[in-house]
Write a protein that holds these residues in place. Structure first.
Motif, PDB file in Angstrom:
ATOM      1  N   LYS A   1       5.679   6.293 -13.836  1.00 34.98           N
ATOM      2  CA  LYS A   1       4.254   6.632 -13.705  1.00 34.98           C
ATOM      3  C   LYS A   1       3.393   5.527 -14.329  1.00 34.98           C
ATOM      4  O   LYS A   1       2.436   5.056 -13.737  1.00 34.98           O
ATOM      5  CB  LYS A   1       4.025   7.961 -14.447  1.00 34.98           C
TER       6      LYS A   1
ATOM      7  N   ALA B   1       3.621   2.471 -12.257  1.00 32.96           N
ATOM      8  CA  ALA B   1       2.853   2.604 -11.014  1.00 32.96           C
ATOM      9  C   ALA B   1       1.388   2.273 -11.267  1.00 32.96           C
ATOM     10  O   ALA B   1       0.746   1.596 -10.467  1.00 32.96           O
ATOM     11  CB  ALA B   1       2.997   4.014 -10.461  1.00 32.96           C
TER      12      ALA B   1
ATOM     13  N   SER C   1       0.977  -1.271 -11.533  1.00 34.94           N
ATOM     14  CA  SER C   1       1.524  -1.927 -10.347  1.00 34.94           C
ATOM     15  C   SER C   1       2.668  -2.873 -10.722  1.00 34.94           C
ATOM     16  O   SER C   1       2.799  -3.975 -10.205  1.00 34.94           O
ATOM     17  CB  SER C   1       0.404  -2.693  -9.636  1.00 34.94           C
TER      18      SER C   1
ATOM     19  N   TYR D   1       5.264   8.425  -7.659  1.00 37.29           N
ATOM     20  CA  TYR D   1       4.303   7.464  -7.098  1.00 37.29           C
ATOM     21  C   TYR D   1       3.263   8.178  -6.244  1.00 37.29           C
ATOM     22  O   TYR D   1       2.089   7.851  -6.277  1.00 37.29           O
ATOM     23  CB  TYR D   1       5.042   6.403  -6.264  1.00 37.29           C
TER      24      TYR D   1
ATOM     25  N   GLU E   1       0.769  10.140  -8.347  1.00 34.56           N
ATOM     26  CA  GLU E   1      -0.162   9.257  -9.049  1.00 34.56           C
ATOM     27  C   GLU E   1      -1.162   8.632  -8.085  1.00 34.56           C
ATOM     28  O   GLU E   1      -2.101   7.959  -8.502  1.00 34.56           O
ATOM     29  CB  GLU E   1       0.612   8.144  -9.773  1.00 34.56           C
TER      30      GLU E   1
ATOM     31  N   TYR F   1      -0.320   6.391  -5.633  1.00 32.83           N
ATOM     32  CA  TYR F   1       0.022   5.027  -5.176  1.00 32.83           C
ATOM     33  C   TYR F   1       1.286   5.040  -4.314  1.00 32.83           C
ATOM     34  O   TYR F   1       2.254   4.339  -4.649  1.00 32.83           O
ATOM     35  CB  TYR F   1       0.269   4.081  -6.349  1.00 32.83           C
TER      36      TYR F   1
ATOM     37  N   ARG G   1       2.861   1.714  -3.329  1.00 33.29           N
ATOM     38  CA  ARG G   1       3.473   0.821  -4.333  1.00 33.29           C
ATOM     39  C   ARG G   1       4.958   1.118  -4.523  1.00 33.29           C
ATOM     40  O   ARG G   1       5.654   0.385  -5.212  1.00 33.29           O
ATOM     41  CB  ARG G   1       2.758   0.967  -5.677  1.00 33.29           C
ATOM     42  N   PHE G   2       5.420   2.230  -3.948  1.00 24.13           N
ATOM     43  CA  PHE G   2       6.838   2.598  -4.153  1.00 24.13           C
ATOM     44  C   PHE G   2       7.728   1.805  -3.202  1.00 24.13           C
ATOM     45  O   PHE G   2       7.549   1.827  -1.991  1.00 24.13           O
ATOM     46  CB  PHE G   2       7.029   4.098  -3.919  1.00 24.13           C
TER      47      PHE G   2
END
Lengths: 333, 299, 313
Positions: A102, A105, A108, A132, A135, A137, A140-141
């Motif tokens: 977390k 994330a 980044s 992800y 949160e 995003y 971004r995973f």
């Protein structure tokens, strides 16, 4: 000599004939008590009571470690232990890793999670993806950030060490069940200067982590992590429940010490008498002393109270014969 | 209750079991796929609760003594349930193994995807990916081939290398000749790490660290036969033959006694305490999972 | 790579030298067996001909430096005392193979010494590997006939039969019928054995790796196990006790292996018992000495660095 081994007290229960327990009622009672403590405290915490948790520096270091990795532009490594199949320890390890993910994330920052078993891999991938997403995003995973390495202990150790070296991870989290490979991980990560937070539920591996890592969660601090990081009432309540159980256990230990001391006094008094009677024959003396000790241990209050009542080997209970299945002979034993 | 479903040996109708399992699996698969997303979490919890409930019942339900399910009838309701639970344990534990076997497929899929991608994109160190895939495939092929040969000819004693054929030899080379040796090599690397960690970490930085250092040295010395022997002899000589109180006191300073005292008085309670805490933590974690209070990833 | 003072390369080179050079020499080292080792040997010595032992093999090639020595010493004792045994594993798929290889080695030794080979099926059987150690050990503790029920082996005529038809398993109806349970292990199976098998009041012993000794000591102190041998020291203890007995006086009236743990003496086992432990123990000695020296150097460096700092400040 079943009488001598079991003592008079067990013979009574043999006469009753129906004592099936082979764990002892005390074990059941203690487990029930733990459950009541935990559930009660969860309820209490949900009502909004403010429950206190002390500072755990290893967990405070998570943000610092991830922050440093972001500054250096290098990935964060997470290893949720060598549990196979997934058990309570593995779930807890993945929970803490999810918290790390977390934080990563938000910044980044790339992560790498190494799974030892296939079941762990599946669970970890789901949880990290969820983290992800929750949160905000999901883009971004990277699905390849959670990797299955090998379910052979030292192949896994070699694989993870290789990743540490190749990816030059800036922070490493080793959380969960670790065995002989703990020092390999910790020293490898240390050699590239990674900041390390570690915890092993195996007491024998904790010293290795302490020697080589920056922060170590000892024993049940590992299980306190969820409560500490989220302050979620359920987690905090169950943690307080555990502490109550611990305090009860401490009280039992104190009573046990007292009891044992009184028992030792009795044995000491008897020893003198036995010594006078058998002092001419050392073999007899040793046997008589051993017998006296056994008798005291079997008959004294606490052992009698909590000792699991084991039925004698040759106890046979009369049961009705089962009817033979048509066309099938009953197997002879 | 005579010969319950659990005690039945499926060897005779194995194909029927597999076929039934497959159909059931497909039905369950589509059933779960059709389930609305909001109903999945309760469904997962229900399965968890039932599985956990079985283990709780299995652990705490009284077990029948000397009970033979094949020739005897259970005495009462308690025995009936106890015997049912006991017999079902083998089957239930197989569930875990079967699920784990399917998950292994997922694991292999992950491995293949990552490393095939590395090779296709010729990422850094992609040669290692090739080596990994080749090793994995050869181990699978020769392991299975070897297994088939052994299964095919049960009368031959394959423990004796003179009966081996090519696949048996290759498997032996891969497994005993390579994997085992590499395992041992990885394990022995720990010796190097222990030494470098001891050199770096065992320093008398503070009072606590000094105490730790002192006790560690005593325990290490007690493991060295030469030192322990000489030390203990010296202490015994110092104490003399006299059975006086002071001689008894001096004998306490034998290194084996001191190390034993450290182990029994400090180390054992410390480990017990840590294990007790971990045990309680595990129970409470398990309880949260069982009752559905634990939400994955919420740390 | 240079951290502190001595480069890692030098430390590692020193360790390689210290570990390998003593292997080329025969160095006799005095030994006092630890209390758990003495209890381990005492319990093994008390076994009678015809007793049956459940022998867990939960180690692999990686810990063979310690575990193989344990396994060999135990097997030599059992075979010389004509005690039957059942091998089984729950920690790792490689473990049964590891045990079978050691049995083959000890049997070859027996053949070379013109003793009879210990026969599979009539004197020992293998119940194979069971995944999921906790569940498997629990299953054996609850109902060994169901747990091992489906396992088959060739009988003396080469016909596959259930292992319970073997003479070894004749008297085994539950785990309590084993006269002794031993687990040679490098993994967590110790916990599960204590949890499930020791709870059944069966005499239980372990042979564990060096790193597991502190943890196993807890079970020994609480009398949940009869004894244990740990690490290379355990192998050396066993070999010495088997070779020379305990508190037994030699021709010169000297006691070679002494222990205050037992009042009387325990006779040595006939036959050659020294091996891996006796061979590797000097290496352990030198390696431990090196460790003490390195710790000493580390501390000297720290103190001198502090002095320098003070001097500068």
């Amino acid at each position: 000599m079943p009488e001598k081994q079991l003592g008079a007290w067990s013979l009574d229960s043999q006469l009753l004939g129906a004592n099936y327990w082979d764990v002892g009622w005390f074990g059941l009672l203690f487990t029930l008590m733990i459950i009541v403590f935990i559930v009660f405290n969860v309820k209490r915490a949900k009502k909004g009571d403010n429950l206190f948790i002390r500072r755990i520096s290893g967990l405070n270091a998570i943000d610092e470690a991830v922050g440093r990795a972001t500054e250096m532009g290098r990935p964060v490594l997470m290893v949720p232990g060598l549990s196979d199949p997934v058990n309570a320890t593995a779930v807890q390890a993945i929970n803490i890793c999810a918290h790390v993910a977390k934080t990563a994330a938000k910044f980044s920052n790339p992560i790498i999670m190494c799974a030892y078993s296939a079941s762990m891999f599946t669970l970890a991938q789901e949880v990290i993806r969820d983290t992800y997403q929750s949160e905000g995003y999901p883009e971004r995973f990277d699905p390849d950030s959670v990797r299955f390495i090998s379910d052979r202990q030292f192949a896994f150790a070699a694989g993870v060490s290789g990743i540490i070296h190749r990816e030059q991870t800036a922070a490493a989290f080793f959380l969960g069940e670790f065995y002989a490979e703990s020092l390999i991980f910790a020293e490898t990560a240390n050699s590239i200067g990674a900041i390390q937070v570690a915890s092993s539920t195996e007491a024998t591996q904790t010293p290795f982590f302490i020697a080589a890592c920056d922060y170590v969660l000892i024993g049940d601090e590992f299980y306190a992590a969820s409560a500490y990081l989220t302050r979620d009432p359920i987690m905090v309540g169950s943690l307080v429940g555990q502490d109550w159980s611990k305090m009860t256990a401490i009280a039992f230990i104190a009573i046990g010490c007292l009891n044992a001391s009184v028992m030792q006094c009795n044995i000491a008094a008897q020893t003198e008498e036995i010594y006078e009677t058998h002092k001419s024959n050392p073999k007899e003396l040793a046997d008589a002393l051993e017998d006296a000790q056994k008798l005291q241990k079997n008959n004294f209050s606490i052992p009698r109270l909590i000792k699991a009542d084991k039925p004698p080997k040759d106890l046979k209970i009369d049961r009705e014969k089962a009817p033979e299945e048509p066309g099938k002979e009953a197997e002879t034993k | 209750m005579n010969d319950t479903i659990w005690a039945r040996n499926p060897q005779g109708d194995l194909k029927m079991f597999i076929g039934g399992g497959l159909i059931l699996g497909i039905v369950l698969f589509f059933g779960v796929m059709q389930t609305p997303i909001q109903a999945r979490r309760p469904l997962v919890w229900l399965v968890t609760f039932l599985s956990g409930g079985f283990m709780v019942a299995y652990t705490y339900w009284p077990k029948p003594i000397n009970f033979d399910a094949k020739t005897e009838l259970p005495k009462n309701g308690v025995e009936t349930v106890g015997s049912f639970l006991q017999q079902s344990f083998g089957v239930v534990s197989s569930f875990v193994q079967i699920i784990a076997a399917f998950l292994l497929g997922l694991g292999i899929f992950s491995l293949l995807r990552i490393h095939l991608m590395n090779i296709a994109r010729q990422k850094k160190d992609w040669v290692f990916s090739v080596i990994l895939l080749v090793s994995m495939l050869s181990m699978i092929i020769f392991g299975y081939w070897d297994f088939m040969i052994r299964q095919g000819e049960k009368a031959v004693d394959f423990d004796d290398p003179q009966f081996w054929r090519m696949p048996n030899m290759v498997r032996d080379f891969l497994f005993d000749g390579l994997l085992q040796q590499m395992d041992a090599a990885m394990f022995s690397i720990i010796a190097f790490f222990i030494l470098s960690a001891a050199y770096r970490a065992f320093r008398a930085r503070s009072v606590e660290a000094t105490i730790l250092l002192g006790t560690a040295l005593l325990v290490i010395l007690s493991l060295m036969g030469v030192v322990a022997g000489a030390w203990d002899d010296k202490v015994a000589a110092l104490a003399g033959d006299g059975k006086t109180g002071s001689a008894d006191f001096i004998m306490n300073f034998k290194i084996t006694e001191v190390a034993g005292w450290l182990k029994n008085t400090f180390q054992t309670p410390a480990i017990t305490g840590i294990k007790f805490g971990i045990g309680l933590g595990t129970i409470s974690m398990a309880l949260r999972i069982w009752l559905g209070l634990e939400k994955g990833g919420k740390a | 790579m240079k951290k502190g003072g001595i480069p890692k390369f030098v430390i590692y080179a020193l360790l390689i030298a210290c570990c390998s050079i003593p292997l080329f020499f025969k160095i006799p080292i005095p030994n006092k067996p630890s209390d758990p080792s003495v209890d381990f040997y005492k319990t093994l010595s008390a076994l009678k001909e015809g007793d049956v032992v459940l022998l867990g093999s939960d180690w692999t090639g990686s810990t063979r430096g310690e575990s193989k020595g344990h396994m060999k010493a135990i097997l030599r004792t059992l075979m010389r005392k004509n005690v039957k045994f059942v091998i089984w594993s729950s920690a790792d798929p490689q473990s049964p193979r590891a045990a079978l290889d050691v049995i083959a080695e000890v049997n070859a030794e027996r053949v070379a010494n013109k003793e009879e080979k210990f026969q599979r099926w009539t004197q020992w059987v293998s119940a194979g590997f069971y995944p999921n150690a906790d569940v498997a050990i629990n299953a054996v503790a609850q109902d060994v006939r169901t747990a091992f029920g489906s396992r088959r082996e060739n009988d003396t005529n080469g016909v596959q039969q259930q292992i319970f038809k073997s003479p070894v398993m004749q008297k085994i109806k539950s785990v309590t019928d084993f006269d002794l349970v031993i687990d040679v292990t490098a993994s967590k199976t110790t916990d599960f054995h204590v949890q499930f098998i020791s709870a059944k009041n069966v005499p239980l012993m372990f042979a564990v790796t060096g790193v597991m000794v502190p943890e196993t000591q807890v079970f020994y102190n609480s009398n949940q196990i009869k004894g244990f041998i740990g690490g290379l020291k355990g192998v050396f203890d066993m070999e010495q006790m088997m070779e020379k007995g305990i508190n037994v006086k030699d021709a010169n009236g000297k006691i070679a292996v002494a222990s205050d743990k037992i009042s009387g003496e325990i006779a040595p086992l006939p036959g050659v018992s020294v091996g891996q432990g006796t061979k590797y123990y000097p290496t352990l000695h030198v390696a431990l000495l090196l460790m003490i020296i390195m710790i000493g150097i580390g501390n000297y460096e720290m103190i001198s660095a502090r002095k320098r700092q003070k001097g500068n400040g």
